[in-house]
Design an enzyme around this catalytic site. Structure first.
Site, mmCIF file in Angstrom:
data_model
loop_
_atom_site.group_PDB
_atom_site.id
_atom_site.type_symbol
_atom_site.label_atom_id
_atom_site.label_comp_id
_atom_site.label_asym_id
_atom_site.label_seq_id
_atom_site.Cartn_x
_atom_site.Cartn_y
_atom_site.Cartn_z
ATOM 1 N N GLY A 56 -64.195 17.850 -74.812
ATOM 2 C CA GLY A 56 -64.161 17.353 -76.191
ATOM 3 C C GLY A 56 -63.577 15.970 -76.388
ATOM 4 O O GLY A 56 -63.942 15.286 -77.339
ATOM 5 N N GLU A 111 -56.334 14.387 -76.197
ATOM 6 C CA GLU A 111 -57.036 15.608 -76.618
ATOM 7 C C GLU A 111 -57.864 15.317 -77.870
ATOM 8 O O GLU A 111 -57.501 14.450 -78.674
ATOM 9 C CB GLU A 111 -56.012 16.700 -76.969
ATOM 10 C CG GLU A 111 -55.735 17.684 -75.844
ATOM 11 C CD GLU A 111 -56.810 18.777 -75.731
ATOM 12 O OE1 GLU A 111 -57.974 18.541 -76.110
ATOM 13 O OE2 GLU A 111 -56.462 19.870 -75.261
ATOM 14 N N ASP A 112 -58.938 16.056 -78.038
ATOM 15 C CA ASP A 112 -59.699 15.959 -79.282
ATOM 16 C C ASP A 112 -58.951 16.663 -80.414
ATOM 17 O O ASP A 112 -58.832 16.151 -81.524
ATOM 18 C CB ASP A 112 -61.112 16.545 -79.122
ATOM 19 C CG ASP A 112 -61.116 17.934 -78.474
ATOM 20 O OD1 ASP A 112 -60.032 18.464 -78.106
ATOM 21 O OD2 ASP A 112 -62.219 18.501 -78.340
ATOM 22 N N ASP A 115 -54.941 23.010 -81.479
ATOM 23 C CA ASP A 115 -55.136 24.185 -82.332
ATOM 24 C C ASP A 115 -53.918 25.104 -82.137
ATOM 25 O O ASP A 115 -52.891 24.911 -82.784
ATOM 26 C CB ASP A 115 -56.458 24.837 -81.933
ATOM 27 C CG ASP A 115 -56.824 26.042 -82.763
ATOM 28 O OD1 ASP A 115 -56.090 26.388 -83.699
ATOM 29 O OD2 ASP A 115 -57.865 26.668 -82.479
ATOM 30 N N PHE A 164 -62.648 25.641 -88.386
ATOM 31 C CA PHE A 164 -63.360 25.118 -87.227
ATOM 32 C C PHE A 164 -64.084 23.814 -87.579
ATOM 33 O O PHE A 164 -64.706 23.704 -88.636
ATOM 34 C CB PHE A 164 -64.362 26.161 -86.721
ATOM 35 C CG PHE A 164 -64.719 25.976 -85.288
ATOM 36 C CD1 PHE A 164 -63.828 26.365 -84.288
ATOM 37 C CD2 PHE A 164 -65.912 25.397 -84.921
ATOM 38 C CE1 PHE A 164 -64.144 26.179 -82.955
ATOM 39 C CE2 PHE A 164 -66.242 25.214 -83.587
ATOM 40 C CZ PHE A 164 -65.355 25.607 -82.599
ATOM 41 N N ASP A 171 -67.359 20.538 -80.212
ATOM 42 C CA ASP A 171 -68.581 21.344 -80.219
ATOM 43 C C ASP A 171 -68.346 22.727 -80.800
ATOM 44 O O ASP A 171 -67.220 23.216 -80.897
ATOM 45 C CB ASP A 171 -69.081 21.539 -78.794
ATOM 46 C CG ASP A 171 -68.172 22.499 -78.003
ATOM 47 O OD1 ASP A 171 -66.956 22.249 -77.948
ATOM 48 O OD2 ASP A 171 -68.687 23.509 -77.477
ATOM 49 N N ARG A 177 -71.569 18.020 -80.530
ATOM 50 C CA ARG A 177 -70.687 16.964 -80.004
ATOM 51 C C ARG A 177 -71.182 15.566 -80.354
ATOM 52 O O ARG A 177 -70.412 14.631 -80.475
ATOM 53 C CB ARG A 177 -70.624 17.025 -78.469
ATOM 54 C CG ARG A 177 -69.848 18.171 -77.908
ATOM 55 C CD ARG A 177 -69.590 17.915 -76.415
ATOM 56 N NE ARG A 177 -69.386 19.155 -75.702
ATOM 57 C CZ ARG A 177 -68.246 19.828 -75.662
ATOM 58 N NH1 ARG A 177 -67.208 19.402 -76.324
ATOM 59 N NH2 ARG A 177 -68.139 20.932 -74.959
#
Ligand code: IMP
Length: 187
Positions: A56, A111-112, A115, A164, A171, A177
């Site tokens: 990601g 990091e993308d 979470d 989300f 993705d 993506r």
């Protein structure tokens, strides 16, 4: 093969789930430039290694790297992913390890999204044990309400709702993506 990503004027539909626009490419680009300016200032005169977490983070990392004016290097590692799910399995393991020699180097983990925070916690510990000069973290997105563990994040693009998201490298079951903007699940 049926397309799994269908774009509409006001949303995208992936695997029959609707996502609405959330962060535009312009908003993202402006924030990436701000983060790069912070890193330029904090690591002036150093040559950090940007460590991207696949898959990601590759788009955020590419934009961040080009926005930096200090010299830097890049490497990637890969962790277990969500697979086709929208919630974390709660387990993290490494699928591809680093090639770079990180001893004595300044590391920025890129990091993308953070979470649960388990991936970032795993990586901070793992890289910290490799005797780097420092380990910093950069994440484009942070789902603050989903992170139940104590976690130090140095550079955060946007704190977002606990829903989300897809696009800009992120993705849903490998789809979405390539979207230049970020979209959020329309609940
Ligand atoms: P964590 O370990 O729970 O913090 O999860 C981190 C990883 O989960 C990220 O690097 C993403 O690959 C994935 N992830 C978490 N939330 C999302 C999301 O909303 N969309 C897409 N991928 C996500």
């Amino acid at each position: 093969m049926q397309p799994t990503l269908v774009s509409h004027a006001d949303s995208v539909v992936i695997n029959n789930e609707r996502f609405r626009p959330y962060l535009t490419r312009d908003v993202i680009a402006a924030r990436v430039a701000e983060i790069a300016a912070d890193i330029d200032r904090d690591l002036e005169g150093e040559v950090p290694i940007l460590v991207g977490v696949l898959n990601g983070a590759f788009i955020f990392l590419a934009d961040l790297m080009r926005a930096l004016t200090i010299e830097c290097e890049v490497d990637f590692l890969k962790l277990s992913s969500y697979g086709a799910a929208k919630i974390s399995s709660g387990r993290v393991h490494e699928l591809k390890s680093l090639d770079a020699e990180v001893t004595g180097r300044h590391i920025i983990l890129v990091e993308d999204i953070v979470d649960t925070g388990l991936s970032m916690q795993f990586l901070q510990k793992k890289l910290g044990e490799m005797n780097p000069a420092s380990v910093r973290t950069a994440t484009l997105l942070h789902k603050v309400d989903a992170t139940r563990i104590p976690l130090d994040l140095d550079y955060v693009g946007f704190e977002i709702d606990n829903l989300f998201v897809v696009g800009y490298g992120l993705d849903y079951a490998q789809v979405g993506r390539q979207l230049a903007d970020i979209y959020i699940l329309d609940d």
